[in-house]
Design a protein around this motif. Sequence first.
Motif, PDB file in Angstrom:
ATOM      1  N   ALA A 165     -13.398  33.423  -7.263  1.00 34.84           N
ATOM      2  CA  ALA A 165     -13.937  32.251  -7.969  1.00 34.84           C
ATOM      3  C   ALA A 165     -15.211  31.744  -7.301  1.00 34.84           C
ATOM      4  O   ALA A 165     -16.160  31.326  -7.962  1.00 34.84           O
ATOM      5  N   LYS A 166     -15.246  31.787  -5.973  1.00 36.02           N
ATOM      6  CA  LYS A 166     -16.405  31.264  -5.231  1.00 36.02           C
ATOM      7  C   LYS A 166     -17.516  32.284  -5.056  1.00 36.02           C
ATOM      8  O   LYS A 166     -18.631  31.927  -4.680  1.00 36.02           O
ATOM      9  N   GLY A 167     -17.179  33.569  -5.268  1.00 31.43           N
ATOM     10  CA  GLY A 167     -18.132  34.616  -4.911  1.00 31.43           C
ATOM     11  C   GLY A 167     -18.291  34.661  -3.402  1.00 31.43           C
ATOM     12  O   GLY A 167     -19.390  34.870  -2.875  1.00 31.43           O
TER      13      GLY A 167
ATOM     14  N   ALA B 194     -15.037  23.743  -2.294  1.00 32.23           N
ATOM     15  CA  ALA B 194     -14.930  24.120  -3.710  1.00 32.23           C
ATOM     16  C   ALA B 194     -16.303  24.247  -4.381  1.00 32.23           C
ATOM     17  O   ALA B 194     -16.582  23.623  -5.401  1.00 32.23           O
ATOM     18  N   ASN B 195     -17.161  25.061  -3.776  1.00 32.74           N
ATOM     19  CA  ASN B 195     -18.496  25.302  -4.339  1.00 32.74           C
ATOM     20  C   ASN B 195     -18.667  26.812  -4.532  1.00 32.74           C
ATOM     21  O   ASN B 195     -17.905  27.596  -3.972  1.00 32.74           O
ATOM     22  N   THR B 196     -19.679  27.195  -5.297  1.00 36.81           N
ATOM     23  CA  THR B 196     -20.073  28.595  -5.322  1.00 36.81           C
ATOM     24  C   THR B 196     -20.609  28.921  -3.937  1.00 36.81           C
ATOM     25  O   THR B 196     -21.341  28.124  -3.351  1.00 36.81           O
TER      26      THR B 196
ATOM     27  N   PRO C 223     -24.763  24.024  -1.774  1.00 33.53           N
ATOM     28  CA  PRO C 223     -24.316  22.869  -0.971  1.00 33.53           C
ATOM     29  C   PRO C 223     -22.850  22.527  -1.271  1.00 33.53           C
ATOM     30  O   PRO C 223     -22.415  22.625  -2.419  1.00 33.53           O
ATOM     31  N   SER C 224     -22.100  22.130  -0.265  1.00 36.98           N
ATOM     32  CA  SER C 224     -20.681  21.807  -0.448  1.00 36.98           C
ATOM     33  C   SER C 224     -20.527  20.619  -1.398  1.00 36.98           C
ATOM     34  O   SER C 224     -21.383  19.742  -1.456  1.00 36.98           O
ATOM     35  N   PRO C 225     -19.414  20.571  -2.146  1.00 35.81           N
ATOM     36  CA  PRO C 225     -19.218  19.524  -3.151  1.00 35.81           C
ATOM     37  C   PRO C 225     -18.632  18.244  -2.562  1.00 35.81           C
ATOM     38  O   PRO C 225     -17.617  18.283  -1.879  1.00 35.81           O
TER      39      PRO C 225
ATOM     40  N   ARG D 175     -26.313  32.287   4.933  1.00 31.06           N
ATOM     41  CA  ARG D 175     -27.184  31.180   4.552  1.00 31.06           C
ATOM     42  C   ARG D 175     -26.366  30.288   3.653  1.00 31.06           C
ATOM     43  O   ARG D 175     -25.786  30.723   2.669  1.00 31.06           O
ATOM     44  N   HIS D 176     -26.287  29.034   3.996  1.00 33.70           N
ATOM     45  CA  HIS D 176     -25.330  28.123   3.415  1.00 33.70           C
ATOM     46  C   HIS D 176     -26.045  26.949   2.834  1.00 33.70           C
ATOM     47  O   HIS D 176     -27.166  26.669   3.195  1.00 33.70           O
ATOM     48  N   TYR D 177     -25.334  26.191   2.049  1.00 36.37           N
ATOM     49  CA  TYR D 177     -25.774  24.844   1.692  1.00 36.37           C
ATOM     50  C   TYR D 177     -27.151  24.853   1.060  1.00 36.37           C
ATOM     51  O   TYR D 177     -27.862  23.872   1.063  1.00 36.37           O
TER      52      TYR D 177
END
Length: 350
Positions: free
Chosen positions: A57-59, A146-148, A152-154, A237-239
């Motif tokens: 779901a998140k990839g 709960a983000n792709t 950025p985090s939700p 690489r995040h957010y």
Amino acid sequence: MDTIIKKITNSPEDKEVYQQAAQIIHNGGLVAFPTETVYGLGADAMNKAAAAQIYQAKGRPSDNPLIIHIAEVEELGRVAEEVNEKAKKLMKEFWPGPLTLIFRKKKEVPFETTGGLDTVAVRMPSHPVAQKLIKESRTVIAAPSANTSGKPSPTQASHVKEDLYGKIDMLIDGGNVGIGIESTIMDMTVEPPMLLRPGYITMPMLEQAIGKIQVDPFLAGDMKEPVKPKAPGMKYRHYAPKAELFIVEGELSQVVAKINYLAEEKRKQGYKIGIIATEETKGFYCGDSVRVIGTRKDEASIAKHLFSVLREFDKMGTEYIFSEAFSEENLGQAIMNRLIKAAGHQIIRL
Ligand code: AMP
Ligand code: MG
């Protein structure tokens, strides 16, 4: 799939929401829910297939392990081996709360949940919705943000909807989260215990509780050789907002001048610009795309709005974002860790 979205109203009707969500978890489905840090995407941590669905779901890359959320200390024994005295001290001091601890895993915990590792990450969230959901589910819940993956985090239910609508069974809307950045992660399998990810529970707070701790060399980031982080998730690489993000660091009045200069340059070239400012500096910027992230007098206010500001710029179609840098003391360590990653390490030092 249609995603069921239910609001928590603090009325007797909530009971049905928790029952429905728990049934989904029990059946191996996915439920997004608020915690005090960010929204989590939950599944039964002891069910291989359910844990595997989270990655889909998140990839999310399959080597990036999940954090197991528990509601009672007794549940720790189901998933973790060798809980030492220092870990017990940290649990007593900071649980329930935004601190994740790494232990050797029990063999019953599937490798799908731990990303193939022999260790397991565990946290007891303090958010009442998270607590009720875990209790009602009668299991322990694996939940990454709960983000792709990479976004950025939700910190609000609407962020989860943007990323995961149609990919998960249910979203529990419990309003905006309180802290806004992910939990602090401590590896308790090494001595001294090691900080793997900075968060709301700061280094001075940890050292106050258990004495000396070490910091994952990856976090220091000043190694000549590239080093691998001990928390696999920290290497990605995040957010990242869609825009190119630059951080400008230095004496504050010079920072403001430099950001105004850079923003004007890009504006003249026809780009859409965003500026991340603070209560203290907002009046000094030109243009209409200035967003106040919080006040320098209260770092928690900056942590709380960091991800939502990045998402807001995404929605506006911003192409270049310029942000002031913040102190790396205390909670600032976690803020700058997230901001630097979001910027892909593009820092302009004055
Ligand atoms: P998220 O829940 O999306 O904030 O991601 C969980 C973070 O915890 C990632 O950075 C993971 O790499 C890290 N993590 C989870 N389990 C472990 C573990 N057993 N060892 C080290 N890091 C872990
Ligand atoms: Mg995450």
